[in-house]
Design an enzyme around this catalytic site. Structure first.
Site, PDB file in Angstrom:
ATOM      1  N   ARG A   1       0.673  -1.227  -0.006  1.00  0.00           N
ATOM      2  CA  ARG A   1      -0.031  -0.158  -0.050  1.00  0.00           C
ATOM      3  C   ARG A   1       0.667   1.413   0.040  1.00  0.00           C
ATOM      4  O   ARG A   1       0.426   2.502   0.755  1.00  0.00           O
ATOM      5  CB  ARG A   1      -0.860  -0.149   1.163  1.00  0.00           C
TER       6      ARG A   1
ATOM      7  N   ASP B   1      -6.736  -2.002  -7.577  1.00  0.00           N
ATOM      8  CA  ASP B   1      -7.304  -2.708  -6.536  1.00  0.00           C
ATOM      9  C   ASP B   1      -7.550  -4.110  -6.891  1.00  0.00           C
ATOM     10  O   ASP B   1      -7.769  -4.283  -7.973  1.00  0.00           O
ATOM     11  CB  ASP B   1      -8.726  -2.145  -5.789  1.00  0.00           C
TER      12      ASP B   1
ATOM     13  N   ARG C   1      -3.051   6.529   1.029  1.00  0.00           N
ATOM     14  CA  ARG C   1      -3.543   7.742   1.683  1.00  0.00           C
ATOM     15  C   ARG C   1      -2.387   8.450   2.745  1.00  0.00           C
ATOM     16  O   ARG C   1      -3.006   9.267   3.392  1.00  0.00           O
ATOM     17  CB  ARG C   1      -4.837   7.346   2.538  1.00  0.00           C
TER      18      ARG C   1
ATOM     19  N   ARG D   1      -6.610  12.873  -4.807  1.00  0.00           N
ATOM     20  CA  ARG D   1      -7.995  12.102  -4.664  1.00  0.00           C
ATOM     21  C   ARG D   1      -8.887  13.148  -4.388  1.00  0.00           C
ATOM     22  O   ARG D   1      -9.959  12.866  -4.479  1.00  0.00           O
ATOM     23  CB  ARG D   1      -7.827  11.212  -3.670  1.00  0.00           C
TER      24      ARG D   1
HETATM   25  O1  CP3 Z   1       0.186   0.798  -3.074  1.00  0.00           O
HETATM   26  C1  CP3 Z   1      -0.342  -0.316  -3.267  1.00  0.00           C
HETATM   27  O2  CP3 Z   1      -0.185  -1.440  -2.574  1.00  0.00           O
HETATM   28  C2  CP3 Z   1      -1.011  -0.453  -4.531  1.00  0.00           C
HETATM   29  C3  CP3 Z   1      -2.426  -0.266  -4.655  1.00  0.00           C
HETATM   30  C4  CP3 Z   1      -3.561  -1.315  -3.829  1.00  0.00           C
HETATM   31  C5  CP3 Z   1      -4.448  -0.630  -3.312  1.00  0.00           C
HETATM   32  N1  CP3 Z   1      -5.325  -1.732  -2.888  1.00  0.00           N
HETATM   33  C6  CP3 Z   1      -5.120   0.454  -3.305  1.00  0.00           C
HETATM   34  C7  CP3 Z   1      -6.319   1.081  -2.764  1.00  0.00           C
HETATM   35  C8  CP3 Z   1      -3.429  -2.673  -3.478  1.00  0.00           C
HETATM   36  C9  CP3 Z   1      -2.111  -3.710  -3.817  1.00  0.00           C
HETATM   37  C10 CP3 Z   1      -4.553  -3.070  -3.118  1.00  0.00           C
HETATM   38  C11 CP3 Z   1      -4.856  -4.395  -2.666  1.00  0.00           C
HETATM   39  C12 CP3 Z   1      -6.178  -4.863  -1.875  1.00  0.00           C
HETATM   40  N2  CP3 Z   1      -7.267  -4.224  -1.794  1.00  0.00           N
HETATM   41  C13 CP3 Z   1      -6.253  -5.847  -0.846  1.00  0.00           C
HETATM   42  C14 CP3 Z   1      -5.217  -6.612  -0.786  1.00  0.00           C
HETATM   43  C15 CP3 Z   1      -4.120  -6.151   0.202  1.00  0.00           C
HETATM   44  C16 CP3 Z   1      -4.535  -6.151   1.653  1.00  0.00           C
HETATM   45  O3  CP3 Z   1      -4.595  -4.936   2.324  1.00  0.00           O
HETATM   46  O4  CP3 Z   1      -4.798  -7.362   2.147  1.00  0.00           O
HETATM   47  C17 CP3 Z   1      -7.562  -5.697  -0.637  1.00  0.00           C
HETATM   48  C18 CP3 Z   1      -7.906  -6.617   0.531  1.00  0.00           C
HETATM   49  C19 CP3 Z   1      -8.316  -4.622  -1.008  1.00  0.00           C
HETATM   50  C20 CP3 Z   1      -9.661  -4.264  -0.880  1.00  0.00           C
HETATM   51  C21 CP3 Z   1      -9.745  -2.818  -0.371  1.00  0.00           C
HETATM   52  N3  CP3 Z   1      -9.655  -1.859  -1.172  1.00  0.00           N
HETATM   53  C22 CP3 Z   1      -9.781  -2.525   0.667  1.00  0.00           C
HETATM   54  C23 CP3 Z   1     -10.177  -3.109   2.070  1.00  0.00           C
HETATM   55  C24 CP3 Z   1      -9.950  -1.117   0.903  1.00  0.00           C
HETATM   56  C25 CP3 Z   1     -10.194  -0.063   2.023  1.00  0.00           C
HETATM   57  C26 CP3 Z   1      -9.072   0.112   2.633  1.00  0.00           C
HETATM   58  C27 CP3 Z   1      -9.217   0.839   4.070  1.00  0.00           C
HETATM   59  O5  CP3 Z   1      -8.302   1.083   4.587  1.00  0.00           O
HETATM   60  O6  CP3 Z   1     -10.072   1.520   4.101  1.00  0.00           O
HETATM   61  C28 CP3 Z   1      -9.843  -0.715  -0.535  1.00  0.00           C
HETATM   62  C29 CP3 Z   1      -9.407   0.661  -1.152  1.00  0.00           C
HETATM   63  C30 CP3 Z   1      -8.315   1.010  -1.423  1.00  0.00           C
HETATM   64  N4  CP3 Z   1      -7.357   0.279  -2.292  1.00  0.00           N
HETATM   65  C31 CP3 Z   1      -7.469   2.352  -0.994  1.00  0.00           C
HETATM   66  C32 CP3 Z   1      -6.442   2.329  -1.641  1.00  0.00           C
HETATM   67  C33 CP3 Z   1      -5.294   3.358  -1.882  1.00  0.00           C
HETATM   68  C34 CP3 Z   1      -8.104   3.455  -0.326  1.00  0.00           C
HETATM   69  C35 CP3 Z   1      -9.082   4.195  -1.337  1.00  0.00           C
HETATM   70  C36 CP3 Z   1      -9.143   5.721  -1.049  1.00  0.00           C
HETATM   71  O7  CP3 Z   1      -8.395   6.719  -1.415  1.00  0.00           O
HETATM   72  O8  CP3 Z   1     -10.032   6.056  -0.454  1.00  0.00           O
END
Ligand code: CP3
Length: 355
Positions: free
Chosen positions: A26, A75, A30, A39
């Site tokens: 990640r 994502d 954020r 964003r």
């Molecule tokens: O920098 C990186 O790693 C690349 C981008 C990336 C994102 N999601 C961006 C994102 C990657 C590799 C992911 C993978 C992802 N997404 C996973 C697997 C990794 C893990 O954490 O186990 C999972 C389970 C998701 C599903 C997902 N997407 C969730 C649970 C959330 C909310 C997270 C939260 O903390 O609230 C997202 C949204 C998301 N994906 C954001 C980002 C930067 C936040 C979106 C925003 O800007 O509001």
């Protein structure tokens, strides 16, 4: 290994270099003020679907820190729309029509990445053209079981009870859905490699909800098929991360990935012992350690590096995604500390080996 492979790619293939490569799960997200600023102008889905924006966000942490690898901003849910699963983000994924029957599972289609996610492939091409040659580009997909969890549950959950009970109550539908996710993610990873990704990663964020027997029954076979499909088409190192997988490590080895991602709930040295010293590991600093004072953080980093020294090679990372309230300066400290400290360890061991 391709000529000119980066330090990161070499480590993924089990070759130790002059220091330990580091990137952060990640890292494009954020906790970075420049991400939050961008964003404010573009919503999350639009950001993932606009190659110039996705490329910009991917490169943000690379411009701030000397990280060894970039990971594409997207994502794990991004490709599901192309299979017929509608996804929204709030900010976690939400699925309006979760899959709860054989008929629903059969109404989905296999992903055609070129048709449904051309924006991801374009973003990869853009990043690869802008990224320095000595930095690797990682593309990723959700592992079949984790995507199954969201698709059946309809969103995030503490225990994914709906999804885990579906495995037992509707075994035929569950197995068809897992297979479809596996073949689709294999095609997705192959297309991403062909678009310029240097390494491929599978995130199995929720597989820690399965015990070892259930893992071998429901998650492992489809993972093995997914990896063979990818390997039949492209030669790229594959990283597999089973979050919460400390009880599963012996089974995780059977996935056959090049690199095993380790979460922070066990010492990296125990993970190496259980996986085998020929394995390459990635991890596993507790993301909460970034909230400690510098001296304590430094010691925690050193411990991970020392424990990783027992493996064939080590890619430094956190044990899960960076928390959004993390101070970006702590990340700068971490990256420098990993580079400096691991360079010392590497030169000391080459001196003692007489090389
Ligand atoms: O920098 C990186 O790693 C690349 C981008 C990336 C994102 N999601 C961006 C994102 C990657 C590799 C992911 C993978 C992802 N997404 C996973 C697997 C990794 C893990 O954490 O186990 C999972 C389970 C998701 C599903 C997902 N997407 C969730 C649970 C959330 C909310 C997270 C939260 O903390 O609230 C997202 C949204 C998301 N994906 C954001 C980002 C930067 C936040 C979106 C925003 O800007 O509001």
């Amino acid at each position: 290994m391709p000529e000119g492979a980066t330090l990161f790619e070499r480590a993924c293939r089990g070759v130790r270099g002059e220091r330990t490569p580091v990137w952060i799960m990640r890292q494009a997200g954020r906790y970075l003020p420049e991400y939050r600023a961008l964003r404010e102008k573009v919503d999350f889905i639009m950001a993932t679907k606009t190659p110039e924006v996705a490329a910009r966000i991917t490169l943000q942490p690379m411009e701030r820190y000397p990280l060894d690898a970039a990971i594409l901003f997207a994502d794990i849910m991004t490709p599901l729309e192309g299979m017929g699963v509608g996804v929204e983000f709030a900010p976690g994924p939400l699925i309006a029509q979760p899959v709860r029957s054989l008929a629903q599972a059969r109404s989905l289609r296999a992903l055609d990445p070129h048709e449904s996610v051309p924006f991801v492939l374009d973003a990869l091409r853009l990043v690869r053209s802008e990224l320095a040659a000595d930095r690797a580009l990682i593309a990723f997909a959700g592992a079949p079981f984790t995507l199954f969890c969201y698709t059946v549950e309809g969103g995030g959950s503490k225990d994914f009870m709906e999804a885990r009970s579906f495995l037992r109550a509707e075994p035929e539908a569950a197995s068809e859905l897992l297979d479809l996710l596996g073949t689709s993610m294999a095609a997705y990873l192959v297309a991403q490699a062909q678009a310029g990704a240097d390494a491929l990663m599978l995130f199995d964020s929720w597989v820690g909800l399965l015990g070892p027997d259930s893992y071998r029954r429901f998650a492992l076979p489809v993972l093995q098929r997914t990896l063979s499909r990818v390997r039949a088409e492209v030669d790229r190192p594959i990283i597999y991360f089973a979050n919460g997988g400390s009880t599963l490590l012996e089974a995780v080895v059977e996935v056959g990935a090049d690199v095993v991602g380790v979460d922070w709930t066990l010492p990296l040295s125990s993970a190496v012992q259980r996986i085998g010293a020929l394995a390459v590991v990635q991890g596993n600093l507790d993301p909460a350690a970034l909230f400690a004072p510098r001296a304590e953080l430094g010691t925690a980093i050193d411990t991970v590096l020392e424990e990783g020294a027992a493996a064939a090679a080590h890619v430094f990372n956190l044990g899960h995604g960076i928390h959004r309230t993390t101070d970006p300066d702590q990340v700068a400290f971490l990256v420098d500390r990993v580079h400096e400290r691991s360079a010392k360890i590497a030169s000391a061991s080459s001196v003692s080996a007489g090389t």
